[in-house]
Design a protein around this motif. Sequence first.
Motif, PDB file in Angstrom:
ATOM      1  N   PHE A 144       0.815  -1.203   0.000  1.00 43.82           N
ATOM      2  CA  PHE A 144       0.000   0.000   0.000  1.00 43.82           C
ATOM      3  C   PHE A 144       0.858   1.268   0.000  1.00 43.82           C
ATOM      4  O   PHE A 144       0.358   2.357  -0.170  1.00 43.82           O
ATOM      5  N   PHE A 145       2.154   1.109   0.248  1.00 41.54           N
ATOM      6  CA  PHE A 145       3.048   2.255   0.294  1.00 41.54           C
ATOM      7  C   PHE A 145       4.059   2.227  -0.842  1.00 41.54           C
ATOM      8  O   PHE A 145       5.170   2.707  -0.691  1.00 41.54           O
ATOM      9  N   SER A 146       3.666   1.686  -1.959  1.00 42.71           N
ATOM     10  CA  SER A 146       4.559   1.681  -3.113  1.00 42.71           C
ATOM     11  C   SER A 146       4.640   3.096  -3.690  1.00 42.71           C
ATOM     12  O   SER A 146       3.808   3.956  -3.424  1.00 42.71           O
ATOM     13  N   ILE A 147       5.658   3.322  -4.507  1.00 51.77           N
ATOM     14  CA  ILE A 147       5.861   4.636  -5.108  1.00 51.77           C
ATOM     15  C   ILE A 147       4.656   5.041  -5.952  1.00 51.77           C
ATOM     16  O   ILE A 147       4.220   6.195  -5.931  1.00 51.77           O
ATOM     17  N   ALA A 148       4.082   4.099  -6.667  1.00 48.97           N
ATOM     18  CA  ALA A 148       2.947   4.407  -7.535  1.00 48.97           C
ATOM     19  C   ALA A 148       1.725   4.849  -6.724  1.00 48.97           C
ATOM     20  O   ALA A 148       1.043   5.813  -7.081  1.00 48.97           O
ATOM     21  N   VAL A 149       1.455   4.165  -5.631  1.00 47.01           N
ATOM     22  CA  VAL A 149       0.292   4.500  -4.808  1.00 47.01           C
ATOM     23  C   VAL A 149       0.487   5.850  -4.130  1.00 47.01           C
ATOM     24  O   VAL A 149      -0.420   6.689  -4.107  1.00 47.01           O
ATOM     25  N   VAL A 150       1.669   6.083  -3.600  1.00 45.05           N
ATOM     26  CA  VAL A 150       1.948   7.365  -2.941  1.00 45.05           C
ATOM     27  C   VAL A 150       1.880   8.506  -3.954  1.00 45.05           C
ATOM     28  O   VAL A 150       1.303   9.562  -3.682  1.00 45.05           O
ATOM     29  N   THR A 151       2.430   8.305  -5.134  1.00 46.86           N
ATOM     30  CA  THR A 151       2.394   9.335  -6.171  1.00 46.86           C
ATOM     31  C   THR A 151       0.964   9.625  -6.599  1.00 46.86           C
ATOM     32  O   THR A 151       0.570  10.788  -6.722  1.00 46.86           O
ATOM     33  N   GLN A 152       0.171   8.584  -6.800  1.00 49.16           N
ATOM     34  CA  GLN A 152      -1.220   8.777  -7.195  1.00 49.16           C
ATOM     35  C   GLN A 152      -2.000   9.510  -6.108  1.00 49.16           C
ATOM     36  O   GLN A 152      -2.814  10.393  -6.404  1.00 49.16           O
ATOM     37  N   THR A 153      -1.741   9.187  -4.860  1.00 48.10           N
ATOM     38  CA  THR A 153      -2.437   9.854  -3.756  1.00 48.10           C
ATOM     39  C   THR A 153      -2.044  11.322  -3.673  1.00 48.10           C
ATOM     40  O   THR A 153      -2.904  12.190  -3.486  1.00 48.10           O
ATOM     41  N   LEU A 154      -0.761  11.620  -3.819  1.00 47.59           N
ATOM     42  CA  LEU A 154      -0.323  13.012  -3.779  1.00 47.59           C
ATOM     43  C   LEU A 154      -0.876  13.814  -4.955  1.00 47.59           C
ATOM     44  O   LEU A 154      -1.255  14.987  -4.799  1.00 47.59           O
ATOM     45  N   LEU A 155      -0.944  13.198  -6.122  1.00 46.08           N
ATOM     46  CA  LEU A 155      -1.558  13.871  -7.269  1.00 46.08           C
ATOM     47  C   LEU A 155      -3.041  14.117  -7.036  1.00 46.08           C
ATOM     48  O   LEU A 155      -3.569  15.180  -7.401  1.00 46.08           O
ATOM     49  N   ALA A 156      -3.713  13.166  -6.421  1.00 47.19           N
ATOM     50  CA  ALA A 156      -5.139  13.330  -6.128  1.00 47.19           C
ATOM     51  C   ALA A 156      -5.358  14.464  -5.131  1.00 47.19           C
ATOM     52  O   ALA A 156      -6.292  15.257  -5.280  1.00 47.19           O
ATOM     53  N   VAL A 157      -4.494  14.572  -4.135  1.00 46.08           N
ATOM     54  CA  VAL A 157      -4.600  15.679  -3.178  1.00 46.08           C
ATOM     55  C   VAL A 157      -4.357  17.008  -3.892  1.00 46.08           C
ATOM     56  O   VAL A 157      -5.058  18.001  -3.662  1.00 46.08           O
ATOM     57  N   GLY A 158      -3.375  17.047  -4.795  1.00 46.04           N
ATOM     58  CA  GLY A 158      -3.111  18.258  -5.562  1.00 46.04           C
ATOM     59  C   GLY A 158      -4.277  18.654  -6.453  1.00 46.04           C
ATOM     60  O   GLY A 158      -4.627  19.832  -6.554  1.00 46.04           O
ATOM     61  N   ILE A 159      -4.885  17.668  -7.093  1.00 47.43           N
ATOM     62  CA  ILE A 159      -6.067  17.937  -7.924  1.00 47.43           C
ATOM     63  C   ILE A 159      -7.192  18.485  -7.054  1.00 47.43           C
ATOM     64  O   ILE A 159      -7.877  19.448  -7.425  1.00 47.43           O
ATOM     65  N   GLY A 160      -7.371  17.888  -5.896  1.00 48.55           N
ATOM     66  CA  GLY A 160      -8.402  18.366  -4.973  1.00 48.55           C
ATOM     67  C   GLY A 160      -8.129  19.779  -4.494  1.00 48.55           C
ATOM     68  O   GLY A 160      -9.056  20.583  -4.332  1.00 48.55           O
ATOM     69  N   MET A 161      -6.868  20.104  -4.299  1.00 39.77           N
ATOM     70  CA  MET A 161      -6.527  21.469  -3.891  1.00 39.77           C
ATOM     71  C   MET A 161      -6.845  22.467  -5.005  1.00 39.77           C
ATOM     72  O   MET A 161      -7.332  23.568  -4.733  1.00 39.77           O
TER      73      MET A 161
END
Length: 95
Positions: free
Chosen positions: A6-23
């Motif tokens: 659950f803490f792979s680079i792809a998952v973390v990157t996707q989550t951070l991008l989703a937070v950025g999109i939400g911002m």
Amino acid sequence: MNPLQFFSIAVVTQTLLAVGIGMLIGWMHFRTLKWNTDLLVRGGRLWRPVLLVLARMLVTAAALYFCVRHGVTLPAVLIGLLIARSIVLRKARTQ
């Protein structure tokens, strides 16, 4: 099931991008809310603030729908939206 998957680079990157999109969505939504209240306070024609409210809600709903349809993690987008809300409101209080 390995909990580290659950803490792979792809998952973390996707989550951070989703937070950025939400911002970005949240900044647009709450910044136009300020413009809307300015229009209401100044008076004038009522159709402008009403139209801005409708446009703001439609654009926000369409952006969230777009995120869901393209597999972006909605809870992360909503967290970004709330972060943007706190930033915009904090900035509005200091003005």
